[in-house]
Design an enzyme around this catalytic site. Structure first.
Site, PDB file in Angstrom:
ATOM      1  N   SER A 278       1.066  -1.256  -0.132  1.00 57.95           N
ATOM      2  CA  SER A 278       0.113  -0.129   0.148  1.00 57.95           C
ATOM      3  C   SER A 278       0.764   1.217   0.032  1.00 57.95           C
ATOM      4  O   SER A 278       1.924   1.251   0.484  1.00 57.95           O
ATOM      5  CB  SER A 278      -0.967  -0.073   1.146  1.00 57.95           C
ATOM      6  OG  SER A 278      -1.561   1.441   1.247  1.00 57.95           O
TER       7      SER A 278
ATOM      8  N   TYR B 117      -2.003   6.117  -4.917  1.00 59.28           N
ATOM      9  CA  TYR B 117      -3.047   6.788  -4.838  1.00 59.28           C
ATOM     10  C   TYR B 117      -2.852   8.040  -5.672  1.00 59.28           C
ATOM     11  O   TYR B 117      -1.445   8.397  -5.709  1.00 59.28           O
ATOM     12  CB  TYR B 117      -3.443   7.428  -3.450  1.00 59.28           C
ATOM     13  CG  TYR B 117      -4.330   6.540  -2.545  1.00 59.28           C
ATOM     14  CD1 TYR B 117      -5.417   5.939  -2.814  1.00 59.28           C
ATOM     15  CD2 TYR B 117      -3.501   5.921  -1.441  1.00 59.28           C
ATOM     16  CE1 TYR B 117      -5.868   5.037  -2.117  1.00 59.28           C
ATOM     17  CE2 TYR B 117      -4.134   5.054  -0.546  1.00 59.28           C
ATOM     18  CZ  TYR B 117      -5.426   4.691  -0.822  1.00 59.28           C
ATOM     19  OH  TYR B 117      -6.010   3.672  -0.227  1.00 59.28           O
TER      20      TYR B 117
ATOM     21  N   THR C  93      -5.754   2.906  -7.073  1.00 61.54           N
ATOM     22  CA  THR C  93      -6.951   2.599  -6.254  1.00 61.54           C
ATOM     23  C   THR C  93      -7.876   3.643  -6.757  1.00 61.54           C
ATOM     24  O   THR C  93      -7.344   5.054  -6.528  1.00 61.54           O
ATOM     25  CB  THR C  93      -6.777   2.604  -4.945  1.00 61.54           C
ATOM     26  OG1 THR C  93      -6.125   1.446  -4.302  1.00 61.54           O
ATOM     27  CG2 THR C  93      -8.087   2.479  -4.090  1.00 61.54           C
TER      28      THR C  93
ATOM     29  N   LYS D  43      -7.945  -0.523  -9.278  1.00 60.02           N
ATOM     30  CA  LYS D  43      -8.802  -1.092  -8.206  1.00 60.02           C
ATOM     31  C   LYS D  43      -9.861  -0.314  -7.906  1.00 60.02           C
ATOM     32  O   LYS D  43      -9.759   0.731  -7.518  1.00 60.02           O
ATOM     33  CB  LYS D  43      -7.884  -1.402  -7.054  1.00 60.02           C
ATOM     34  CG  LYS D  43      -8.274  -2.069  -5.815  1.00 60.02           C
ATOM     35  CD  LYS D  43      -7.302  -2.213  -5.039  1.00 60.02           C
ATOM     36  CE  LYS D  43      -7.779  -2.880  -3.621  1.00 60.02           C
ATOM     37  NZ  LYS D  43      -8.525  -1.983  -2.456  1.00 60.02           N
TER      38      LYS D  43
ATOM     39  N   HIS E 130     -13.689  -1.812  -1.688  1.00 60.11           N
ATOM     40  CA  HIS E 130     -12.356  -1.771  -0.885  1.00 60.11           C
ATOM     41  C   HIS E 130     -12.956  -2.337   0.464  1.00 60.11           C
ATOM     42  O   HIS E 130     -12.912  -1.746   1.534  1.00 60.11           O
ATOM     43  CB  HIS E 130     -12.674  -0.163  -0.811  1.00 60.11           C
ATOM     44  CG  HIS E 130     -11.222   0.431  -0.297  1.00 60.11           C
ATOM     45  ND1 HIS E 130     -10.619   1.366  -1.022  1.00 60.11           N
ATOM     46  CD2 HIS E 130     -10.532   0.507   1.003  1.00 60.11           C
ATOM     47  CE1 HIS E 130      -9.371   1.434  -0.444  1.00 60.11           C
ATOM     48  NE2 HIS E 130      -9.361   1.046   0.810  1.00 60.11           N
TER      49      HIS E 130
ATOM     50  N   ARG F 265     -15.479  -0.200   2.896  1.00 60.78           N
ATOM     51  CA  ARG F 265     -14.952   0.727   3.875  1.00 60.78           C
ATOM     52  C   ARG F 265     -15.124   2.113   2.994  1.00 60.78           C
ATOM     53  O   ARG F 265     -14.670   3.049   3.711  1.00 60.78           O
ATOM     54  CB  ARG F 265     -13.517   0.405   4.192  1.00 60.78           C
ATOM     55  CG  ARG F 265     -13.073  -0.801   4.610  1.00 60.78           C
ATOM     56  CD  ARG F 265     -11.823  -1.341   4.639  1.00 60.78           C
ATOM     57  NE  ARG F 265     -10.867  -0.523   5.308  1.00 60.78           N
ATOM     58  CZ  ARG F 265     -10.599  -0.767   6.770  1.00 60.78           C
ATOM     59  NH1 ARG F 265     -11.361  -1.660   7.327  1.00 60.78           N
ATOM     60  NH2 ARG F 265      -9.701  -0.041   7.280  1.00 60.78           N
TER      61      ARG F 265
HETATM   62  C1  FMN Z   1      -7.603  -2.611   7.477  1.00 56.45           C
HETATM   63  C2  FMN Z   1      -7.547  -2.349   5.882  1.00 56.45           C
HETATM   64  C3  FMN Z   1      -6.586  -1.559   5.151  1.00 56.45           C
HETATM   65  C4  FMN Z   1      -6.832  -1.473   4.046  1.00 56.45           C
HETATM   66  N1  FMN Z   1      -5.898  -0.406   3.326  1.00 56.45           N
HETATM   67  C5  FMN Z   1      -5.929  -0.359   1.710  1.00 56.45           C
HETATM   68  C6  FMN Z   1      -5.046   0.557   1.012  1.00 56.45           C
HETATM   69  O1  FMN Z   1      -4.251   1.174   1.611  1.00 56.45           O
HETATM   70  N2  FMN Z   1      -5.194   0.721  -0.156  1.00 56.45           N
HETATM   71  C7  FMN Z   1      -6.194  -0.080  -0.840  1.00 56.45           C
HETATM   72  O2  FMN Z   1      -6.427   0.163  -2.040  1.00 56.45           O
HETATM   73  N3  FMN Z   1      -7.261  -0.871  -0.320  1.00 56.45           N
HETATM   74  C8  FMN Z   1      -7.063  -1.246   1.106  1.00 56.45           C
HETATM   75  N4  FMN Z   1      -8.041  -1.930   1.644  1.00 56.45           N
HETATM   76  C9  FMN Z   1      -8.881  -2.658   0.708  1.00 56.45           C
HETATM   77  C10 FMN Z   1      -8.298  -4.322   0.255  1.00 56.45           C
HETATM   78  O3  FMN Z   1      -7.364  -3.752  -0.552  1.00 56.45           O
HETATM   79  C11 FMN Z   1      -9.323  -4.972  -0.201  1.00 56.45           C
HETATM   80  O4  FMN Z   1      -9.958  -4.308  -1.187  1.00 56.45           O
HETATM   81  C12 FMN Z   1     -10.392  -5.389   0.850  1.00 56.45           C
HETATM   82  O5  FMN Z   1      -9.684  -5.613   2.155  1.00 56.45           O
HETATM   83  C13 FMN Z   1     -11.058  -6.567   0.239  1.00 56.45           C
HETATM   84  O6  FMN Z   1     -12.223  -6.830   1.121  1.00 56.45           O
HETATM   85  P1  FMN Z   1     -12.129  -8.109   2.235  1.00 56.45           P
HETATM   86  O7  FMN Z   1     -11.321  -7.503   3.441  1.00 56.45           O
HETATM   87  O8  FMN Z   1     -13.357  -8.554   2.375  1.00 56.45           O
HETATM   88  O9  FMN Z   1     -11.162  -9.400   1.600  1.00 56.45           O
HETATM   89  C14 FMN Z   1      -7.776  -2.138   3.123  1.00 56.45           C
HETATM   90  C15 FMN Z   1      -8.735  -2.915   3.700  1.00 56.45           C
HETATM   91  C16 FMN Z   1      -8.460  -3.323   5.072  1.00 56.45           C
HETATM   92  C17 FMN Z   1      -9.532  -4.027   5.720  1.00 56.45           C
END
Ligand code: FMN
Length: 380
Positions: free
Chosen positions: A109, A132, A158, A253, A277, A280
């Site tokens: 990341s 980003y 992303t 993404k 994501h 989130r």
């Molecule tokens: C704690 C956490 C931090 C994350 N940080 C990033 C990030 O920095 N960049 C990004 O593109 N996605 C980030 N994601 C999203 C993940 O890459 C991914 O899309 C997502 O976790 C998939 O869902 P799942 O947790 O149900 O497998 C993050 C997800 C979590 C849970």
């Protein structure tokens, strides 16, 4: 409960919950608004049934796939996630080492806590850099050049995070970087002294992908980084320029619509990842698995289509691959094991996943991924 008692995602989650201070657990576990999309991500797989074939001679199972020019020994990769050394002191090193052991790809990341150069040198397995888009174009170019020089295999932009999601669990605990804990949040840290001992006795917390360009030690928080430095006016022309400059495998993404998937093809991307994501960002956004067939039908012969969100089981992976995904990303599936037990935890999770996929392939009557098809699926 110990690592040896963890047999699935739910076990790892329970163990991580016992080990992590509450605000950190909630940062990983939580999602935006009412967390409806988070729930849908998991539920989407339950609306689809597998229809196996039998007596097909399934002795040796080949789980390998090739995605964006990278050969993976299994069709699951570790999606990029932020702040991993906060979850366990080994952080990205543990995830990269485990991914390398299982011959799969891992993402680093922009908000990672180990440098992409160190990881590239130490682990010989496909590495993605999650990027980003900043207002400062020169900064974007410098960061891409750095990744190129390091030998990163795939650039992953992303596109679902032009602004931060509304994560109410974090508002309640005061989780942010730097910490601005509420009194309740502080108490949660006080009752997990082992986490604090590990955190304080290891290398200082840093975000080396950004350190050179952004002073994250002072007033700049991750929230401010998103609102002040990232560019919400980013558009397709900007990304087309990035794809040209990178001139290698480039994926987006967070694509969800057919129109956007087609534009990704037009500007020369080699991959797209259907993703919300992990629920989130935009709550109410459709689950990637529900949207997968539409996108594969539109662009699946022109670009590598991947997905993430809610993947917890080998059968989830088989369902996504049967619909036409080339590989599947996981986030929390490896983050809870990381928090629970570092590298040993991530290795155990990937091992369980590989065993499940292998077993499920046999039960489906398939010996290679290419034999999976929509003929083996029924939707309720
Ligand atoms: C704690 C956490 C931090 C994350 N940080 C990033 C990030 O920095 N960049 C990004 O593109 N996605 C980030 N994601 C999203 C993940 O890459 C991914 O899309 C997502 O976790 C998939 O869902 P799942 O947790 O149900 O497998 C993050 C997800 C979590 C849970």
């Amino acid at each position: 409960m110990r690592l040896g008692n963890c047999h699935n995602f739910h076990d790892f989650r329970a163990l991580a919950k016992r080990r992590l201070p509450g605000p950190i657990f909630d940062y990983i576990d939580g999602a935006a608004d009412d967390e409806a999309t988070l729930r849908q991500n998991a539920a989407s797989f339950e609306r689809c049934d597998l229809v196996p074939n039998v007596l097909r001679g399934v002795g040796a199972i080949d789980l390998s796939v090739t995605v964006m020019g990278q050969k993976l020994a299994m069709p699951v990769y570790c999606s990029p996630t932020a702040l991993q050394r906060l979850f366990h002191y080994q952080g990205e090193r543990a995830v990269a080492a485990a991914a390398a052991k299982f011959g799969t790809m891992f993402g680093v990341s922009s908000l990672g806590t180990v440098s992409l150069e160190e990881l590239r040198k130490a682990y010989d397995t496909p590495q993605v850099y999650q990027f980003y888009f900043h207002k400062d174009r020169a900064l974007n170019h410098a960061m891409m050049q750095r990744a190129k020089d390091a030998g990163v295999n795939v650039m992953m932009l992303t596109v679902d995070s032009v602004t931060g999601g509304n994560r109410e669990r974090d508002l309640r605990t005061g989780f942010s970087i730097p910490f601005k804990l509420t009194f309740g949040g502080m108490l949660q840290f006080a009752i997990k002294p082992m986490w604090a001992a590990n955190y304080l006795t290891h290398e200082r917390f840093r975000m080396p992908q950004l350190d050179e360009y952004v002073d994250m030690s002072g007033a700049m928080s991750i929230g401010r980084y998103f609102t002040e430095m990232l560019d919400p006016s980013m558009n397709w022309d900007d990304v087309a320029e990035m794809v040209r400059v990178w001139s290698g495998h480039f994926c987006l993404k967070g694509i969800m619509s057919v129109a956007d998937a087609k534009r990704a093809v037009d500007i020369g991307c080699t991959g797209i990842i259907l993703s919300n994501h992990g629920g989130r960002q935009l709550d109410g956004s459709r689950a990637a698995f529900d949207q997968l067939a539409e996108i594969v039908d539109a662009v699946g012969d022109k670009i590598d289509v991947m997905m993430d969100g809610g993947v917890r089981r080998g059968t989830h992976v088989l369902k996504a691959l049967s619909l036409g995904a080339k590989a599947v990303g996981v986030g929390r599936y490896y983050l809870f094991p990381l928090a629970a037990a570092g590298q040993a935890g991530v290795e155990q999770a990937l091992s369980l996943m590989r065993t499940e996929i292998e077993r499920d392939m046999k039960l489906m009557g398939c010996s290679s991924i290419s034999q999976l098809s929509r003929g083996n699926l029924r939707f309720r």
